[in-house]
Scaffold this active site. Structure first.
Site, PDB file in Angstrom:
ATOM      1  CG  HIS A 231      -1.962   0.983   0.981  1.00 37.47           C
ATOM      2  ND1 HIS A 231      -2.914   1.170   1.118  1.00 37.47           N
ATOM      3  CD2 HIS A 231      -1.391   1.995   1.654  1.00 37.47           C
ATOM      4  CE1 HIS A 231      -3.502   2.964   0.842  1.00 37.47           C
ATOM      5  NE2 HIS A 231      -2.839   3.409   1.768  1.00 37.47           N
ATOM      6  CD  GLU A 232       1.269   4.113   3.830  1.00 39.65           C
ATOM      7  OE1 GLU A 232       1.811   4.781   2.621  1.00 39.65           O
ATOM      8  OE2 GLU A 232       0.868   3.143   4.160  1.00 39.65           O
TER       9      GLU A 232
ATOM     10  CG  HIS B 121       0.335   6.147  -0.379  1.00 37.86           C
ATOM     11  ND1 HIS B 121      -0.898   6.890  -0.957  1.00 37.86           N
ATOM     12  CD2 HIS B 121      -0.219   5.816   0.770  1.00 37.86           C
ATOM     13  CE1 HIS B 121      -1.775   6.795  -0.368  1.00 37.86           C
ATOM     14  NE2 HIS B 121      -1.385   6.356   0.393  1.00 37.86           N
TER      15      HIS B 121
ATOM     16  CG  HIS C 219       0.282   9.130  -6.947  1.00 40.79           C
ATOM     17  ND1 HIS C 219      -0.969   8.752  -5.899  1.00 40.79           N
ATOM     18  CD2 HIS C 219       0.275   9.611  -7.827  1.00 40.79           C
ATOM     19  CE1 HIS C 219      -1.593  10.306  -6.422  1.00 40.79           C
ATOM     20  NE2 HIS C 219      -0.586  10.467  -7.727  1.00 40.79           N
TER      21      HIS C 219
HETATM   22 ZN   LIG Z   1      -2.347   5.193   1.871  1.00 40.10          ZN
END
Ligand SMILES: [Zn+2]
Length: 692
Positions: free
Chosen positions: A480-481, A484, A487
């Site tokens: 998940h991280e 990010h 991104h």
């Molecule tokens: Zn998040």
């Protein structure tokens, strides 16, 4: 105010301060070894003065306003302030101390006041409006979007209001910054003060080896050598609640965990009441009926009722599923000789037992396959297959803690993309949770600036010489991280205001949650889930059992999450909060939605840092579910292409999502990637709640 300030280059004011010097390091990595807490206040003062002077010059520029002398000039301003603040806030989150905490309480209101003064500057606002009216110097759609984001930020700070309202908004901003900082510090204080010390074998009943090892490590870090300690970090207390056969100790740990921020000097409830009141007042001054209306006006959902409608659509199916889960767990508990009712500290323990029975799955059987280093490699591998990125660890950088690792990131052509930092282990100086942040944001309008992105986790560190093992949930958090992080790293826009994760809050979880899907692919598990003792890949049968159990416990997980999101919206939907009793409000809010007694919300108000330690997710905790509508539907694009790394789909994903920042509105970005709007039923299917 700005014209009174000396227009002196900062380096001449305080040349000895490393925060103000030029950083001749790779990627401009901060010279952490030379930075001391006492450098921050003078650096902030100098950088604030410098930025005020820059703002004054832009606002009073005698030339006709155009994009370059107004918008681009704003993008160029405050460089030093941005840099100092990035170092400071990364440290207060990931490696803080009493000195930094004291500075934070002094600086945060000052920064909030400064930000307010900039965004309320009437002359500057007039110039932005003039550029919007004439479009002078606006040469691209991206520039039009950057201008639009600035105008929105000015309006939302009150730039168009009367002086009295502006002044009041300024006071509110300062006060909110201070009490948000205090809120976070209180939670950290409660977390680092607590140790559940386990004495002897009886206290360790049921705990698997990995948890005993981590608890021994935590004990030695806290001066209890030779014993075992459970902390209030999620990666410590959650497995304890899953495995400890000692109901009394589970109750003790659970009660301490959910009581963070609720007692004595670190009681956060007074701060919450004040915050809710100030936020409501702020919204009213800006012409919105509630803070939630104000906040969501600049989001993908747009209105609180749209966010509530989404939460409501999962709430009833989740409640029904949770009730079925509870009955099964209680039956299991009865078979254990414990008479009901099932208590919140029993839920994870019996859920683990039922999961084991139903799927023949046991956390201590899967955990040896999830070595931290291998899961990091897996995340890198997926980024390579999707986006052509490669990662090379470098050990020549001196970072803020010896556990932080650094990786050069390059693209398929071998060009530098950025620097990735991984800070994986829990420690007393770190806030709980997991997050992505940056030391430097990508931009290229004024020279090519490569990003420095950091992932911060709270994994329990293994004993010296042993590999750190993750749960499947931990591995998912890492993915998940890292989503990010991508991104931020892949960002390829001109202007920093719209770079990377500077997108709508309810869109920002899309790239991160989407990335989690690749962890669940047999191809990835087969290759990276290797037993740390034997090196053997995870057996197919075990992979199948893990994937089959994916929707197990989704009633609990959805209720736990959605309750927090609904209570968050409730707090921020009040029109006046003069006499807010936080405990009573929480209780009434939970009663209204029919919260089951055996489930406690994922984050209770007094330690709900997403919402009350600053404005990150205030009345926006629903964002995870909003983004999940996108990721549940979005991964289907790869499945439909018949290849989880389908190059054409990956190219669109990169072009319109991971590299695109806020270049266009989130719904348009999604459509550009997917070719259509998201199908909302994908969310219920993903959570296994569709058929109930
Ligand atoms: Zn998040």
């Amino acid at each position: 105010m700005t014209d009174r300030l000396p227009d002196t280059p900062v380096a001449q004011v305080e040349p000895a301060n490393p925060l103000l010097a030029t950083w001749e390091t790779p990627f401009g990595v901060p010279p952490f070894a030379r930075i001391k807490p006492e450098h921050f206040e003078p650096a902030f003062q100098a950088a604030l003065a410098e930025h005020e002077a820059e703002i004054g010059r832009i606002a009073t520029n005698p030339d006709e306003a155009d994009f370059d002398n107004t918008v681009a000039a704003l993008e160029r301003s405050g460089r030093r302030l941005t840099r100092v603040a990035a170092v400071f806030y990364n440290l207060t989150g990931a490696h803080t101390n009493k000195d930094l905490e004291a500075i934070d309480r002094a600086i945060s209101p000052m920064l909030a006041g400064h930000r307010n003064a900039v965004y309320q500057n009437a002359a500057l606002f007039r110039r932005l409006e003039a550029v919007a009216a004439t479009a002078k110097g606006v040469t691209s759609a991206e520039e039009a979007q950057v201008l639009d984001r600035y105008r929105k930020a000015f309006v939302r700070a009150g730039a168009g209001l009367e002086p009295a309202a502006k002044a009041r908004l300024g006071e509110i901003a300062k006060r909110l910054a201070l009490i948000g900082t205090e809120f976070a510090q209180n939670v950290l204080a409660d977390e680092s003060a607590y140790s559940l010390v386990l004495e002897g074998e009886a206290d360790l009943a049921g705990l698997p080896d990995f948890l005993r090892d981590a608890a021994a490590q935590a004990a030695s870090e806290r001066g209890h050598d030779g014993r075992h300690v459970i902390t209030l970090s999620r990666s410590s207390v959650e497995p304890f609640l899953m495995f400890s056969a000692r109901r009394d100790l589970r109750e003790k740990a659970f009660k301490a965990w959910i009581a963070r921020g609720e007692a004595g000097e670190t009681d956060n409830r007074g701060l919450i009441a004040e915050m809710v009141q100030l936020r409501a007042e702020r919204a009213k001054l800006l012409g919105f009926p509630t803070f939630a209306d104000f906040r969501l006006d600049d989001s993908m959902a747009k209105t609180p009722s749209a966010a509530r409608a989404l939460l409501d659509s999962v709430w009833k199916p989740a409640l029904r599923r949770a009730e079925a889960e509870r009955a099964a767990l209680e039956a299991r508990m009865a078979a254990d000789g414990v008479n009901g009712p099932l208590k919140p500290w029993d839920w994870r323990y019996y859920a683990e037992q039922v999961r084991k029975a139903e799927f023949d799955l046991d956390e201590s059987e899967t955990k040896p396959y999830f070595q931290l280093d291998a899961i990091i490699d897996a995340a890198f591998h997926v980024a390579h297959k999707l986006f052509g990125l490669s990662f090379a660890e470098r050990r020549d950088l001196s970072l803020y803690h010896r556990d932080v690792r650094a990786f050069d990131v390059k693209n398929a052509a071998g060009e530098v993309v950025g620097l990735f930092l991984g800070d994986y282990f829990s420690r007393a100086s770190k806030r709980s949770g997991a997050w992505m942040s940056s030391f430097r944001t990508q931009e290229k309008f004024d020279g090519d600036v490569k990003p420095i992105i950091v992932n911060v986790m709270n994994f329990a560190k293994a004993r010296e010489g042993e590999p750190t093992l993750l749960s499947f949930d931990d591995a998912r958090t890492l993915f998940h991280e890292f989503g990010h992080a991508l991104h931020g790293l892949l960002s390829d826009v001109d202007y920093p205001t719209i770079a990377g994760t500077n997108v709508a809050r309810d869109f920002v979880e899309f790239p991160s949650q989407l990335f989690e899907h690749w962890l669940e692919q047999p191809e990835i598990l087969k290759r990276f889930a290797l037993n740390y003792r034997t090196g053997e890949p995870m057996p197919d049968a075990l992979i199948a059992r893990i994937l089959a159990s994916r929707t197990f416990g989704q009633g609990f997980a959805t209720v736990e999450y959605a309750a927090s999101a609904l209570v968050d919206l409730d707090f921020h939907s009040v029109t006046s909060a003069d006499t807010l009793d936080v405990a009573a409000f929480e209780k009434a809010s939970l009663a209204r939605i029919g919260m089951p007694e055996a489930i406690v919300m994922r984050h209770r108000p007094a330690h709900f840092t997403h919402v009350f330690a600053g404005d990150g997710y205030s009345s926006a905790y629903y964002s995870y579910l909003w983004s999940e509508v996108l990721d549940a539907d979005g991964f289907g694009a790869f499945e439909e292409a018949g290849d989880i790394f389908d190059p054409a789909t990956a190219r669109r994903l990169k072009q319109f999502v991971y590299s695109a920042g806020y270049r266009q509105a989130p719904d348009a970005a999604y459509r550009a990637f997917r070719g259509r709007d998201p199908d909302p039923t994908a969310l219920l299917r993903k959570r296994g709640l569709a058929e109930v």
